[in-house]
Design a protein around this motif. Structure first.
Motif, mmCIF file in Angstrom:
data_model
loop_
_atom_site.group_PDB
_atom_site.id
_atom_site.type_symbol
_atom_site.label_atom_id
_atom_site.label_comp_id
_atom_site.label_asym_id
_atom_site.label_seq_id
_atom_site.Cartn_x
_atom_site.Cartn_y
_atom_site.Cartn_z
ATOM 1 N N HIS A 1 11.417 3.996 10.026
ATOM 2 C CA HIS A 1 10.908 5.222 9.410
ATOM 3 C C HIS A 1 10.089 6.022 10.426
ATOM 4 O O HIS A 1 9.425 5.440 11.279
ATOM 5 C CB HIS A 1 10.002 4.903 8.212
ATOM 6 N N TRP A 2 10.130 7.341 10.291
ATOM 7 C CA TRP A 2 9.275 8.193 11.132
ATOM 8 C C TRP A 2 7.816 7.853 10.818
ATOM 9 O O TRP A 2 7.381 7.966 9.654
ATOM 10 C CB TRP A 2 9.579 9.656 10.818
ATOM 11 N N ASN A 3 7.085 7.404 11.827
ATOM 12 C CA ASN A 3 5.752 6.838 11.592
ATOM 13 C C ASN A 3 4.832 7.098 12.780
ATOM 14 O O ASN A 3 4.333 6.174 13.422
ATOM 15 C CB ASN A 3 5.904 5.324 11.333
ATOM 16 N N PRO A 4 4.579 8.358 13.096
ATOM 17 C CA PRO A 4 3.799 8.665 14.302
ATOM 18 C C PRO A 4 2.353 8.182 14.237
ATOM 19 O O PRO A 4 1.706 8.043 15.278
ATOM 20 C CB PRO A 4 3.862 10.199 14.384
ATOM 21 N N ASP A 5 1.840 7.907 13.029
ATOM 22 C CA ASP A 5 0.443 7.493 12.898
ATOM 23 C C ASP A 5 0.270 5.978 12.868
ATOM 24 O O ASP A 5 -0.857 5.482 12.738
ATOM 25 C CB ASP A 5 -0.166 8.097 11.626
ATOM 26 N N GLY A 6 1.378 5.224 12.934
ATOM 27 C CA GLY A 6 1.277 3.765 12.938
ATOM 28 C C GLY A 6 0.783 3.168 11.631
ATOM 29 O O GLY A 6 0.107 2.140 11.631
ATOM 30 N N HIS A 7 1.110 3.787 10.506
ATOM 31 C CA HIS A 7 0.706 3.258 9.205
ATOM 32 C C HIS A 7 1.721 2.238 8.689
ATOM 33 O O HIS A 7 2.824 2.098 9.220
ATOM 34 C CB HIS A 7 0.587 4.395 8.188
ATOM 35 N N GLN A 8 1.361 1.533 7.604
ATOM 36 C CA GLN A 8 2.319 0.675 6.915
ATOM 37 C C GLN A 8 3.184 1.542 5.997
ATOM 38 O O GLN A 8 2.907 2.717 5.775
ATOM 39 C CB GLN A 8 1.584 -0.398 6.096
ATOM 40 N N HIS A 9 4.225 0.872 5.441
ATOM 41 C CA HIS A 9 5.144 1.606 4.573
ATOM 42 C C HIS A 9 4.601 1.762 3.156
ATOM 43 O O HIS A 9 3.972 0.864 2.608
ATOM 44 C CB HIS A 9 6.486 0.868 4.495
ATOM 45 N N ASN B 1 1.021 2.107 -1.038
ATOM 46 C CA ASN B 1 0.376 1.081 -0.222
ATOM 47 C C ASN B 1 -0.960 1.636 0.277
ATOM 48 O O ASN B 1 -0.991 2.705 0.888
ATOM 49 C CB ASN B 1 1.307 0.743 0.952
ATOM 50 N N PRO B 2 -2.086 0.921 0.021
ATOM 51 C CA PRO B 2 -3.384 1.437 0.493
ATOM 52 C C PRO B 2 -3.436 1.616 2.014
ATOM 53 O O PRO B 2 -4.233 2.414 2.506
ATOM 54 C CB PRO B 2 -4.396 0.385 0.027
ATOM 55 N N ASN B 3 -2.591 0.884 2.745
ATOM 56 C CA ASN B 3 -2.532 1.037 4.201
ATOM 57 C C ASN B 3 -1.362 1.924 4.645
ATOM 58 O O ASN B 3 -0.951 1.904 5.796
ATOM 59 C CB ASN B 3 -2.435 -0.331 4.879
ATOM 60 N N ASP C 1 10.208 0.159 -3.374
ATOM 61 C CA ASP C 1 9.036 -0.150 -4.225
ATOM 62 C C ASP C 1 7.794 0.614 -3.771
ATOM 63 O O ASP C 1 6.733 0.517 -4.400
ATOM 64 C CB ASP C 1 8.790 -1.659 -4.297
ATOM 65 N N GLU C 2 7.919 1.382 -2.698
ATOM 66 C CA GLU C 2 6.852 2.243 -2.158
ATOM 67 C C GLU C 2 5.580 1.475 -1.813
ATOM 68 O O GLU C 2 4.479 2.017 -1.845
ATOM 69 C CB GLU C 2 6.537 3.401 -3.117
ATOM 70 N N MET C 3 5.746 0.179 -1.494
ATOM 71 C CA MET C 3 4.594 -0.675 -1.249
ATOM 72 C C MET C 3 4.833 -1.659 -0.108
ATOM 73 O O MET C 3 3.974 -1.848 0.753
ATOM 74 C CB MET C 3 4.289 -1.447 -2.546
ATOM 75 N N THR C 4 6.024 -2.290 -0.098
ATOM 76 C CA THR C 4 6.283 -3.397 0.820
ATOM 77 C C THR C 4 6.684 -2.901 2.206
ATOM 78 O O THR C 4 7.664 -2.171 2.351
ATOM 79 C CB THR C 4 7.411 -4.292 0.262
ATOM 80 N N ASP C 5 5.912 -3.314 3.210
ATOM 81 C CA ASP C 5 6.224 -2.979 4.589
ATOM 82 C C ASP C 5 7.444 -3.791 5.048
ATOM 83 O O ASP C 5 7.552 -4.954 4.657
ATOM 84 C CB ASP C 5 4.994 -3.311 5.455
ATOM 85 N N PRO C 6 8.402 -3.276 5.817
ATOM 86 C CA PRO C 6 8.375 -1.932 6.391
ATOM 87 C C PRO C 6 9.231 -0.899 5.658
ATOM 88 O O PRO C 6 9.203 0.264 6.030
ATOM 89 C CB PRO C 6 8.975 -2.174 7.786
ATOM 90 N N SER C 7 10.004 -1.326 4.634
ATOM 91 C CA SER C 7 10.883 -0.322 4.011
ATOM 92 C C SER C 7 11.010 -0.451 2.494
ATOM 93 O O SER C 7 11.979 0.026 1.904
ATOM 94 C CB SER C 7 12.266 -0.337 4.662
ATOM 95 N N GLY C 8 10.045 -1.107 1.862
ATOM 96 C CA GLY C 8 10.005 -1.123 0.395
ATOM 97 C C GLY C 8 11.166 -1.836 -0.266
ATOM 98 O O GLY C 8 11.495 -1.546 -1.411
#
Ligand SMILES: [Cu+2]
Length: 177
Positions: A90-98, A102-104, A156-163
């Protein structure tokens, strides 16, 4: 015949107007992707629009199994069938989780699921955040581009890296318009 100073005034006004045009207004304001399934058949379109508040994505797709499907902007503009792993993560320039829940999270390329109706058609309009299409170190259309990918299963919009959204079934390379 008008005095020369009027022309000078008009020219200087035009010049000031051009100089005052912000960089973002001159950069491409849109990108578009022809969405294709693993057999190469066109099944829809994705549009990304640069707005003053960031990036908006609009998607229309058909030929999906009815129900929810994960959909994301992926980091690489390459859609090699049949598995589309070429589109990268996923495009993730800020290095966040998926995941938007997800709070992260979330990845900049994360989106809510696209939901296909009984005829297999779905659409989605989503704000990706305060991103840039081009220009700057974190632009979407960087040297290796970007792609829009639809998955077989719901995200699931929660589980890293692709739900847990499963296989990649549709892919389209974004190109500036
Ligand atoms: Cu994806």
């Amino acid at each position: 015949m008008r005095p020369v100073w009027i022309y000078a005034l008009v020219l200087s006004t035009l010049g000031a107007g051009i100089a005052a045009t912000p960089l973002s207004a001159r950069a491409p304001a849109r990108a578009q992707a022809d969405l294709k399934d693993a057999s190469g058949k066109s099944v829809g379109r994705a549009d990304v629009r640069q707005s003053t508040d960031g990036l908006w994505v609009t998607v229309r797709a058909s030929g999906l199994t009815p129900g929810a499907h994960g959909i994301h902007v992926h980091a690489i503009g390459a859609c090699t069938a049949p598995d589309f792993t070429s589109a990268g993560p996923h495009w993730n320039p800020d290095g966040h989780q998926h995941g938007r829940k997800n709070p992260n999270g979330a990845h900049a390329g994360d989106a809510p699921n696209i939901v296909a109706n009984a005829k297999g058609r779905g659409s989605l309009k989503v704000w990706l955040g305060a991103g840039l299409l081009t220009g700057g170190p974190q632009a979407l259309l960087d040297t290796d581009g970007a792609a829009v990918v639809i998955h077989a299963d719901p995200d699931d919009e929660m589980t890293d890296p692709s739900g847990k959204s499963g296989k990649r079934i549709v892919c389209g390379v974004l190109t500036a318009r």
